[in-house]
Design a protein around this motif. Structure first.
Motif, PDB file in Angstrom:
ATOM      1  N   HIS A  12       1.188  -7.518   1.663  1.00  0.00           N
ATOM      2  CA  HIS A  12       2.063  -7.003   2.267  1.00  0.00           C
ATOM      3  C   HIS A  12       3.460  -7.845   2.183  1.00  0.00           C
ATOM      4  N   GLY A  30       5.299  -7.062  -0.608  1.00  0.00           N
ATOM      5  CA  GLY A  30       5.871  -5.659  -0.757  1.00  0.00           C
ATOM      6  C   GLY A  30       4.957  -4.568  -1.344  1.00  0.00           C
ATOM      7  N   CYS A  31       3.568  -4.915  -1.203  1.00  0.00           N
ATOM      8  CA  CYS A  31       2.599  -3.912  -1.535  1.00  0.00           C
ATOM      9  C   CYS A  31       2.795  -2.884  -0.508  1.00  0.00           C
ATOM     10  N   THR A  32       2.462  -1.594  -0.816  1.00  0.00           N
ATOM     11  CA  THR A  32       2.294  -0.368   0.209  1.00  0.00           C
ATOM     12  C   THR A  32       0.864  -0.684   0.836  1.00  0.00           C
ATOM     13  N   PRO A  33       0.664  -0.020   2.072  1.00  0.00           N
ATOM     14  CA  PRO A  33      -0.713   0.237   2.491  1.00  0.00           C
ATOM     15  C   PRO A  33      -1.848   0.654   1.754  1.00  0.00           C
ATOM     16  N   PHE A  34      -1.544   1.679   0.762  1.00  0.00           N
ATOM     17  CA  PHE A  34      -2.465   2.341  -0.390  1.00  0.00           C
ATOM     18  C   PHE A  34      -2.676   1.214  -1.456  1.00  0.00           C
ATOM     19  N   LYS A  35      -1.525   0.679  -1.850  1.00  0.00           N
ATOM     20  CA  LYS A  35      -1.835  -0.184  -3.168  1.00  0.00           C
ATOM     21  C   LYS A  35      -2.425  -1.393  -2.665  1.00  0.00           C
ATOM     22  N   THR A  36      -2.189  -1.956  -1.203  1.00  0.00           N
ATOM     23  CA  THR A  36      -3.090  -2.911  -0.737  1.00  0.00           C
ATOM     24  C   THR A  36      -4.819  -2.661  -0.814  1.00  0.00           C
TER      25      THR A  36
END
Length: 303
Positions: free
Chosen positions: A208, A211-217
């Motif tokens: 996070h 800069g990762c989005t929740p879905f990408k994480t």
């Protein structure tokens, strides 16, 4: 070190460790409960069916000259590989079991993930409720599903009440798949939850921060971290559903053939024990082969 000390050290090294004695009981249990029965099944699969009690011929006989004569009957395996009845049954079983495993994964992972996001006390309550479904007998759960989806069940009664013709939900592969998912979904949730519950949350926080989005994480961090739980859950569901008998028998029809049903037919109706054992060996190969390939590719998995 003097001679007496070396002698004492060599004596201690030659003595079996405590782990040797501890492993004796489980090893004996493994031999008696698994190795010997599998060997007997393998042996019977090469015999010939006869009209006798038990209904199978002898694999080894002695001639008048006291020469051991071993007669291997491979006709059972040849028949399995050539007969479309068995080939279609195997194909149906593998397809339905694979689809069941995939659906359990699609629903099981979000459920395990959602449980892990709750408070510890809530997690305990939710996991206890999930355990209740395993403690409840499979037949009771299947009859509850029949009561819901049967021709005179709750759902069809509601459809008839609102003016819609009743729908035949049971007696097909869709009903069997639904019943398998309904009964074996916890086997997917538990391994995934056990990994998600103890993996390091700092990786998610770092993702996070970068800069990762929740879905990408979820896709790049969480799922790879619980790979072992996912693989274990898939193996548990696949291995336990491929030989299921009661669910295809109760939710299917005479046209829905799977491993468990033809085993019952060959053993109890046809009294063909050698063919039953040959089918069992083929079924074990279908179960062991994917597990072996997965372990070779991903190594040992731990929960």
């Amino acid at each position: 070190m003097n001679t007496e000390g070396l002698s004492s050290l060599n004596k201690r090294l030659r003595q079996p460790s405590n782990g040797f004695y501890i492993s004796i009981v489980p090893n004996i249990w493994m031999i008696l409960v698994f190795i010997i029965p599998i060997f007997l099944i393998f042996k019977i699969s090469f015999t010939e069916p006869i009209m006798a009690v038990p209904p199978l011929g002898k694999l080894c006989t002695w001639t008048n000259e006291q020469i051991l004569n071993i007669k291997l009957n491979v006709a059972n395996y040849i028949r399995i590989l050539k007969d479309n009845y068995y080939i279609s049954t195997f194909a149906n079983s593998v397809c339905i079991t694979t689809l069941t495993t995939f659906i359990c994964l699609i629903f099981g992972f979000p459920m395990a993930y959602a449980i892990c996001q709750t408070k510890p006390r809530t997690q305990s309550v939710l996991m206890s409720l999930l355990s209740l479904s395993i403690w409840t007998a499979t037949l009771i759960r299947i009859y509850a599903l029949i009561n819901l989806l049967g021709s005179k069940g709750i759902l069809n009664s509601f459809l008839e009440y609102i003016g819609i013709q009743p729908v035949k939900f049971l007696g097909n592969y869709v009903a069997i798949c639904l019943g398998l998912v309904f009964c074996y979904l916890p086997y997917m949730i538990f391994p995934i939850y056990s990994i998600l519950e103890k993996y390091d949350k700092s990786y998610v926080e770092a993702a996070h921060d970068l800069g990762c989005t929740p879905f990408k994480t979820l896709w790049k961090v969480t799922i790879p971290l619980c790979k072992g739980g996912i693989i274990t859950g898939c193996i548990l569901v696949f291995a336990t559903t491929i030989g299921e008998f009661s669910i295809p028998e109760l939710l299917g029809s005479s046209d829905t053939l799977m491993f468990g049903r033809i085993l019952w037919t060959e053993f109890f109706n046809n009294l063909d024990w050698p063919m039953t054992c040959a089918i069992s060996i083929i079924m074990m190969i279908f179960i062991i082969a994917p597990i072996y390939v997965i372990q070779k590719k991903y190594g040992k998995m731990s929960i």
